[in-house]
Design a protein around this motif. Sequence first.
Motif, PDB file in Angstrom:
ATOM      1  N   GLU A  51       0.126  -6.010 -22.158  1.00  0.00           N
ATOM      2  CA  GLU A  51       1.287  -6.362 -21.349  1.00  0.00           C
ATOM      3  C   GLU A  51       1.938  -5.128 -20.731  1.00  0.00           C
ATOM      4  OE1 GLU A  51       3.886  -8.650 -23.793  1.00  0.00           O
ATOM      5  OE2 GLU A  51       2.454 -10.274 -24.047  1.00  0.00           O
ATOM      6  N   ALA A  52       2.008  -4.039 -21.486  1.00  0.00           N
ATOM      7  CA  ALA A  52       2.679  -2.834 -21.000  1.00  0.00           C
ATOM      8  C   ALA A  52       1.846  -2.104 -19.951  1.00  0.00           C
ATOM      9  CB  ALA A  52       2.984  -1.903 -22.159  1.00  0.00           C
ATOM     10  N   SER A  53       0.533  -2.181 -20.044  1.00  0.00           N
ATOM     11  CA  SER A  53      -0.309  -1.433 -19.111  1.00  0.00           C
ATOM     12  C   SER A  53      -0.338  -2.051 -17.722  1.00  0.00           C
ATOM     13  CB  SER A  53      -1.730  -1.326 -19.654  1.00  0.00           C
ATOM     14  OG  SER A  53      -2.338  -2.603 -19.691  1.00  0.00           O
ATOM     15  N   THR A  54       0.065  -3.287 -17.592  1.00  0.00           N
ATOM     16  CA  THR A  54       0.076  -3.909 -16.275  1.00  0.00           C
ATOM     17  C   THR A  54       1.431  -3.778 -15.595  1.00  0.00           C
ATOM     18  OG1 THR A  54       0.648  -6.049 -17.242  1.00  0.00           O
ATOM     19  CG2 THR A  54      -1.691  -5.580 -16.916  1.00  0.00           C
ATOM     20  N   GLY A  55       2.406  -3.233 -16.292  1.00  0.00           N
ATOM     21  CA  GLY A  55       3.748  -3.087 -15.736  1.00  0.00           C
ATOM     22  C   GLY A  55       3.860  -1.856 -14.846  1.00  0.00           C
ATOM     23  N   GLY A  56       5.067  -1.598 -14.383  1.00  0.00           N
ATOM     24  CA  GLY A  56       5.290  -0.472 -13.484  1.00  0.00           C
ATOM     25  C   GLY A  56       5.845   0.745 -14.181  1.00  0.00           C
ATOM     26  N   GLY A  57       5.876   0.746 -15.505  1.00  0.00           N
ATOM     27  CA  GLY A  57       6.418   1.872 -16.254  1.00  0.00           C
ATOM     28  C   GLY A  57       5.422   3.011 -16.379  1.00  0.00           C
ATOM     29  N   LEU A  58       5.754   3.971 -17.219  1.00  0.00           N
ATOM     30  CA  LEU A  58       4.922   5.152 -17.418  1.00  0.00           C
ATOM     31  C   LEU A  58       3.547   4.773 -17.959  1.00  0.00           C
ATOM     32  CD1 LEU A  58       4.678   8.229 -17.414  1.00  0.00           C
ATOM     33  CD2 LEU A  58       5.602   8.211 -19.733  1.00  0.00           C
ATOM     34  N   LEU A  59       3.499   3.877 -18.924  1.00  0.00           N
ATOM     35  CA  LEU A  59       2.213   3.480 -19.492  1.00  0.00           C
ATOM     36  C   LEU A  59       1.342   2.792 -18.444  1.00  0.00           C
ATOM     37  CD1 LEU A  59       0.437   3.399 -21.991  1.00  0.00           C
ATOM     38  CD2 LEU A  59       1.465   1.209 -22.560  1.00  0.00           C
ATOM     39  N   GLY A  60       1.937   1.977 -17.596  1.00  0.00           N
ATOM     40  CA  GLY A  60       1.177   1.327 -16.530  1.00  0.00           C
ATOM     41  C   GLY A  60       0.594   2.330 -15.555  1.00  0.00           C
ATOM     42  N   LYS A  61       1.370   3.370 -15.219  1.00  0.00           N
ATOM     43  CA  LYS A  61       0.880   4.402 -14.296  1.00  0.00           C
ATOM     44  C   LYS A  61      -0.243   5.231 -14.931  1.00  0.00           C
ATOM     45  CE  LYS A  61       5.228   4.679 -11.822  1.00  0.00           C
ATOM     46  NZ  LYS A  61       6.410   5.459 -11.500  1.00  0.00           N
ATOM     47  N   VAL A  62      -0.082   5.567 -16.205  1.00  0.00           N
ATOM     48  CA  VAL A  62      -1.124   6.334 -16.896  1.00  0.00           C
ATOM     49  C   VAL A  62      -2.404   5.511 -17.003  1.00  0.00           C
ATOM     50  CG1 VAL A  62      -1.749   7.331 -19.130  1.00  0.00           C
ATOM     51  CG2 VAL A  62       0.496   7.783 -18.158  1.00  0.00           C
ATOM     52  N   THR A  63      -2.282   4.241 -17.309  1.00  0.00           N
ATOM     53  CA  THR A  63      -3.452   3.366 -17.409  1.00  0.00           C
ATOM     54  C   THR A  63      -4.168   3.243 -16.067  1.00  0.00           C
ATOM     55  OG1 THR A  63      -2.396   2.123 -19.174  1.00  0.00           O
ATOM     56  CG2 THR A  63      -4.228   1.062 -18.065  1.00  0.00           C
ATOM     57  N   HIS A  64      -3.402   3.092 -15.004  1.00  0.00           N
ATOM     58  CA  HIS A  64      -4.001   2.988 -13.669  1.00  0.00           C
ATOM     59  C   HIS A  64      -4.720   4.294 -13.308  1.00  0.00           C
ATOM     60  CE1 HIS A  64      -4.606   1.436  -9.670  1.00  0.00           C
ATOM     61  NE2 HIS A  64      -4.054   2.528  -9.149  1.00  0.00           N
ATOM     62  N   GLY A  65      -4.101   5.424 -13.627  1.00  0.00           N
ATOM     63  CA  GLY A  65      -4.743   6.714 -13.368  1.00  0.00           C
ATOM     64  C   GLY A  65      -6.035   6.873 -14.162  1.00  0.00           C
ATOM     65  N   ALA A  66      -6.033   6.426 -15.406  1.00  0.00           N
ATOM     66  CA  ALA A  66      -7.247   6.508 -16.221  1.00  0.00           C
ATOM     67  C   ALA A  66      -8.351   5.617 -15.663  1.00  0.00           C
ATOM     68  CB  ALA A  66      -6.928   6.114 -17.657  1.00  0.00           C
ATOM     69  N   GLN A  67      -7.975   4.453 -15.165  1.00  0.00           N
ATOM     70  CA  GLN A  67      -8.969   3.569 -14.548  1.00  0.00           C
ATOM     71  C   GLN A  67      -9.577   4.222 -13.308  1.00  0.00           C
ATOM     72  OE1 GLN A  67      -6.723   0.026 -13.796  1.00  0.00           O
ATOM     73  NE2 GLN A  67      -7.102  -0.838 -15.832  1.00  0.00           N
ATOM     74  N   LEU A  68      -8.743   4.825 -12.476  1.00  0.00           N
ATOM     75  CA  LEU A  68      -9.255   5.486 -11.276  1.00  0.00           C
ATOM     76  C   LEU A  68     -10.152   6.665 -11.637  1.00  0.00           C
ATOM     77  CD1 LEU A  68      -6.113   5.406  -8.956  1.00  0.00           C
ATOM     78  CD2 LEU A  68      -8.145   3.948  -8.872  1.00  0.00           C
ATOM     79  N   PHE A  69      -9.768   7.418 -12.664  1.00  0.00           N
ATOM     80  CA  PHE A  69     -10.595   8.542 -13.099  1.00  0.00           C
ATOM     81  C   PHE A  69     -11.965   8.051 -13.577  1.00  0.00           C
ATOM     82  CE2 PHE A  69     -12.186  11.207 -16.550  1.00  0.00           C
ATOM     83  CZ  PHE A  69     -12.365  12.398 -15.857  1.00  0.00           C
ATOM     84  N   CYS A  70     -11.999   6.987 -14.346  1.00  0.00           N
ATOM     85  CA  CYS A  70     -13.275   6.456 -14.836  1.00  0.00           C
ATOM     86  C   CYS A  70     -14.163   5.975 -13.688  1.00  0.00           C
ATOM     87  CB  CYS A  70     -13.029   5.326 -15.827  1.00  0.00           C
ATOM     88  SG  CYS A  70     -12.402   5.882 -17.410  1.00  0.00           S
ATOM     89  N   ILE A  71     -13.563   5.326 -12.712  1.00  0.00           N
ATOM     90  CA  ILE A  71     -14.335   4.868 -11.551  1.00  0.00           C
ATOM     91  C   ILE A  71     -14.884   6.048 -10.772  1.00  0.00           C
ATOM     92  CG2 ILE A  71     -14.153   3.691  -9.315  1.00  0.00           C
ATOM     93  CD1 ILE A  71     -12.110   1.804 -10.713  1.00  0.00           C
ATOM     94  N   ALA A  72     -14.053   7.059 -10.525  1.00  0.00           N
ATOM     95  CA  ALA A  72     -14.501   8.251  -9.794  1.00  0.00           C
ATOM     96  C   ALA A  72     -15.589   8.989 -10.569  1.00  0.00           C
ATOM     97  CB  ALA A  72     -13.319   9.175  -9.536  1.00  0.00           C
TER      98      ALA A  72
END
Length: 87
Positions: A51-72
């Motif tokens: 629930e927290a990783s899909t939000g707009g908070g710090l954890l959501g931003k870190v999770t999104h960045g980690a996803q982009l890093f893995c894809i790249a």
Amino acid sequence: MTNMEELDSKLSEAERQQQVHDVAMQSLAAERMKTERAGYAVMSAAMNYGEASTGGGLLGKVTHGAQLFCIAFACAVPPFLVWYVLL
């Protein structure tokens, strides 16, 4: 040894065995409860992270960045390996 003394020793041995049995059963129940609590804690943490990783908070931003890093990383490593090994 009289018959009464023999009966008394048998009763005390049966009581001791019953106490040992009760203590063992309580220990098993406590271990089962400990395992169950650990499972609930893991599921709670996983659900809260989801629930927290899909939000707009710090954890959501870190999770999104980690996803982009893995894809790249998955897209960039194969060409680099081809260049390194074949060329």
